[in-house]
Design a protein around this motif. Structure first.
Motif, short mmCIF file in Angstrom:
data_model
loop_
_atom_site.label_atom_id
_atom_site.label_comp_id
_atom_site.label_asym_id
_atom_site.label_seq_id
_atom_site.Cartn_x
_atom_site.Cartn_y
_atom_site.Cartn_z
N ILE A 1 -6.02 14.54 -3.44
CA ILE A 1 -7.19 13.76 -3.02
C ILE A 1 -6.96 12.28 -3.32
O ILE A 1 -7.16 11.41 -2.48
CB ILE A 1 -8.47 14.27 -3.72
N GLY A 2 -6.53 11.97 -4.56
CA GLY A 2 -6.25 10.59 -4.92
C GLY A 2 -5.05 10.03 -4.19
O GLY A 2 -5.07 8.88 -3.72
N SER A 3 -3.99 10.82 -4.03
CA SER A 3 -2.78 10.35 -3.36
C SER A 3 -3.05 10.02 -1.90
O SER A 3 -2.52 9.04 -1.36
CB SER A 3 -1.69 11.42 -3.45
N TYR A 4 -3.86 10.85 -1.25
CA TYR A 4 -4.21 10.59 0.15
C TYR A 4 -4.80 9.19 0.30
O TYR A 4 -4.42 8.42 1.19
CB TYR A 4 -5.19 11.65 0.64
N GLN A 5 -5.72 8.84 -0.60
CA GLN A 5 -6.39 7.54 -0.50
C GLN A 5 -5.44 6.39 -0.83
O GLN A 5 -5.52 5.32 -0.22
CB GLN A 5 -7.60 7.51 -1.43
N VAL A 6 -4.52 6.59 -1.78
CA VAL A 6 -3.56 5.55 -2.13
C VAL A 6 -2.70 5.19 -0.92
O VAL A 6 -2.41 4.01 -0.66
CB VAL A 6 -2.69 5.99 -3.32
N TYR A 7 -2.27 6.20 -0.17
CA TYR A 7 -1.45 5.94 1.01
C TYR A 7 -2.27 5.50 2.22
O TYR A 7 -1.77 4.80 3.10
CB TYR A 7 -0.62 7.18 1.36
N ALA A 8 -3.53 5.92 2.27
CA ALA A 8 -4.35 5.58 3.43
C ALA A 8 -4.86 4.14 3.38
O ALA A 8 -5.03 3.51 4.43
CB ALA A 8 -5.54 6.55 3.52
N TYR B 1 -2.44 -0.13 -14.52
CA TYR B 1 -2.87 0.21 -13.16
C TYR B 1 -1.65 0.56 -12.31
O TYR B 1 -1.65 1.52 -11.55
CB TYR B 1 -3.61 -0.97 -12.50
N SER B 2 -0.60 -0.28 -12.44
CA SER B 2 0.60 -0.04 -11.65
C SER B 2 1.26 1.28 -12.04
O SER B 2 1.86 1.94 -11.19
CB SER B 2 1.59 -1.19 -11.82
N THR B 3 1.12 1.67 -13.32
CA THR B 3 1.70 2.94 -13.75
C THR B 3 1.04 4.11 -13.05
O THR B 3 1.70 4.94 -12.41
CB THR B 3 1.56 3.11 -15.28
N PHE B 4 -0.30 4.21 -13.15
CA PHE B 4 -0.90 5.41 -12.58
C PHE B 4 -0.98 5.36 -11.05
O PHE B 4 -0.92 6.40 -10.39
CB PHE B 4 -2.25 5.76 -13.22
N HIS B 5 -1.04 4.15 -10.46
CA HIS B 5 -0.95 4.08 -9.00
C HIS B 5 0.44 4.54 -8.54
O HIS B 5 0.55 5.28 -7.54
CB HIS B 5 -1.19 2.65 -8.51
N SER C 1 -7.26 7.53 -8.52
CA SER C 1 -5.82 7.44 -8.72
C SER C 1 -5.43 7.83 -10.14
O SER C 1 -4.43 8.53 -10.36
CB SER C 1 -5.35 6.02 -8.41
N LEU C 2 -6.22 7.39 -11.13
CA LEU C 2 -5.94 7.77 -12.52
C LEU C 2 -6.07 9.27 -12.71
O LEU C 2 -5.20 9.90 -13.34
CB LEU C 2 -6.90 7.03 -13.45
N ALA C 3 -7.13 9.85 -12.17
CA ALA C 3 -7.31 11.31 -12.26
C ALA C 3 -6.15 12.03 -11.59
O ALA C 3 -5.64 13.04 -12.11
CB ALA C 3 -8.63 11.71 -11.62
N ALA C 4 -5.70 11.50 -10.45
CA ALA C 4 -4.59 12.11 -9.73
C ALA C 4 -3.30 12.06 -10.55
O ALA C 4 -2.53 13.02 -10.59
CB ALA C 4 -4.39 11.41 -8.39
N ALA C 5 -3.06 10.91 -11.22
CA ALA C 5 -1.86 10.78 -12.04
C ALA C 5 -1.86 11.78 -13.20
O ALA C 5 -0.84 12.41 -13.51
CB ALA C 5 -1.74 9.36 -12.57
#
Length: 449
Positions: A323-330, A42-46, A187-191
């Motif tokens: 799309i995934g990155s936006y949510q990780v930072y938000a 999880y920490s890898t792809f996040h 997040s996984l899809a984004a990675a």
């Protein structure tokens, strides 16, 4: 907001020292602490999602101002410095026995005191998180526009501003997901997408070959303008190493016991993330610059035209990634604002109405700024210096010196002070140059075009 002191926290957990406890303060607002179900991958792809983003596409553009030697050196130095500071943050997550600092903000308060720590860390972290989301709004809209132009060449062109609004509209819905674990799939899809489009960018540049009369000479402009552009390029490189702003929040999702502390799986995931980071950044930067030289654009995918289907796919991958990155930072921003409102006004922090209002307002704000100032390269430089240099380059080193107190002139002491000096220089230089370039470019830009 008020947090229990370290002494009070130790007292709370002293009765059961076998396992780190949740702290019954603002950290567990509404009776909910962070979910401790994450795995090392999880920490890898996040982390990959947080780091390998829009910034990678501007690295060839940064190389055009830095040149082969200095550019390669800055890339390698940044990779090493930020890997070291990420290791430091992972180690500091449980520096106090029985206590987990689940947010950068909490660690800052522990290191510098409740008031000073808040003023030092929180503004910088918010600049990184909000700045990333603004840039991702611009990136998502631009890549959507590019995708449609390639996929449907006969379609009526639509203004870039509209495409940014379309991209932003998606986040009014996605922002209602409750927490980090709920965005793991995105997040996984984004990675995966980040690795894919980075590969397409450098393979496409390699297949494209060198443009006719390619030049690696420094760009021709006035001495003053060139100096500012070089400093802005430093900020663009800094923007590419932004994962530190959310590293503690990511580590907070991993379970921890004295026998198996969270720092072990988190560091394993971080090492893999940096490996992926390296195979994305260096080929894109070096091969993109090799292919286009000083004429490369601030988004290397824009410079690639053939094969059309592959470039269209790459732009769509960028959209999925941001799309995934936006949510990780938000998510950390949502958490902070909702906790603050909940505590101040004594309302149910997990209420649907509060979530709808706060998160929709945040998405609307980042959308407005992104539509108003869609200067991709300049935004990277400005935010890279103003927020990313402190959080990724030198704040972890300052906290390490404060809490660990290594012996003066020891290897650890020298390395940390070197990181601080380099980080402060990058912060000052790229912030001033990025702001100056935004003002310069805005003077000739037709707003909302």
């Amino acid at each position: 907001m008020c947090f229990a002191s370290v002494a009070e926290r130790k007292k709370m957990v002293s009765s059961t020292p076998q396992q780190p406890k949740e702290i019954p303060s603002d950290e567990t607002w509404a009776g909910k602490g962070p979910s401790r179900q994450g795995k090392w991958w999880y920490s890898t792809f996040h982390s990959v999602t947080a780091m390998v983003g829009a910034g990678v596409l501007s690295l060839p553009y940064a190389m055009a101002y830095l040149g082969w030697g200095p550019g390669t050196l800055i890339l390698a130095l940044s990779w090493c410095i930020t890997l070291n500071t990420m290791w430091q943050m992972i180690q500091l997550h449980e520096i106090e026995p029985g206590v987990r600092f689940d947010r950068y903000y909490d660690l800052g308060r522990h290191a510098f005191g409740p008031t000073l720590g808040a003023w030092i860390v929180l503004p910088q972290q918010l600049i990184v998180q909000v700045g990333c989301d603004i840039v991702y709004m611009v990136t998502g809209g631009k890549c959507l526009k590019k995708f449609m132009e390639i996929a449907c060449s006969n379609c009526t062109p639509i203004r870039q501003s509209y495409w940014i609004c379309i991209f932003g509209g998606l986040h009014f819905f996605l922002s209602q997901l409750p927490d980090f674990n709920s965005v793991s799939g995105a997040s996984l899809a984004a990675a995966i997408m980040s690795l894919s489009y980075s590969t397409i960018a450098w393979v496409g540049s390699l297949s494209h070959g060198q443009v006719p009369n390619v030049s690696y000479a420094y760009k021709k402009t006035s001495s003053i303008d060139y100096m500012f552009r070089v400093f802005n390029a430093l900020g663009q490189v800094t923007f590419a190493y932004a994962g530190h702003a959310v590293v503690l929040e990511i580590q907070a999702t991993i379970p921890s016991t004295p026998e198996k502390p969270s720092k072990v799986p988190m560091w394993k995931g971080a090492v893999w993330a940096y490996f992926i980071n390296g195979i994305c950044y260096f080929p894109v930067a070096l091969i993109g610059y090799w292919a286009f030289g000083q004429d490369v654009t601030d988004n290397v995918l824009v410079a690639l035209q053939k094969p059309a289907w592959l470039i269209a796919s790459a732009n769509l991958m960028v959209v999925v990634h941001v799309i995934g990155s936006y949510q990780v930072y938000a998510m950390p921003v949502f958490d902070l604002v909702e906790r603050t409102i909940s505590k101040r006004y004594n309302i149910i922090s997990s209420g649907i109405v509060l979530r709808l209002i706060v998160r929709s307002a945040y998405v609307a704000f980042t959308l407005f700024i992104g539509v108003t100032f869609p200067f991709f390269g300049d935004l990277l430089g400005f935010f890279g210096g103003f927020g990313f240099a402190p959080t990724s380059y030198f704040l972890p080193s300052i906290i390490w010196l404060k809490l660990k107190k290594p012996q003066r002139f020891s290897r650890s002491w020298i390395i940390n002070w070197a990181c601080i000096v380099v980080g402060v220089f990058i912060m000052l230089a790229s912030t001033i140059s990025g702001l100056r370039n935004i003002i310069t470019d805005a003077s000739t830009y037709e707003f909302y075009s």
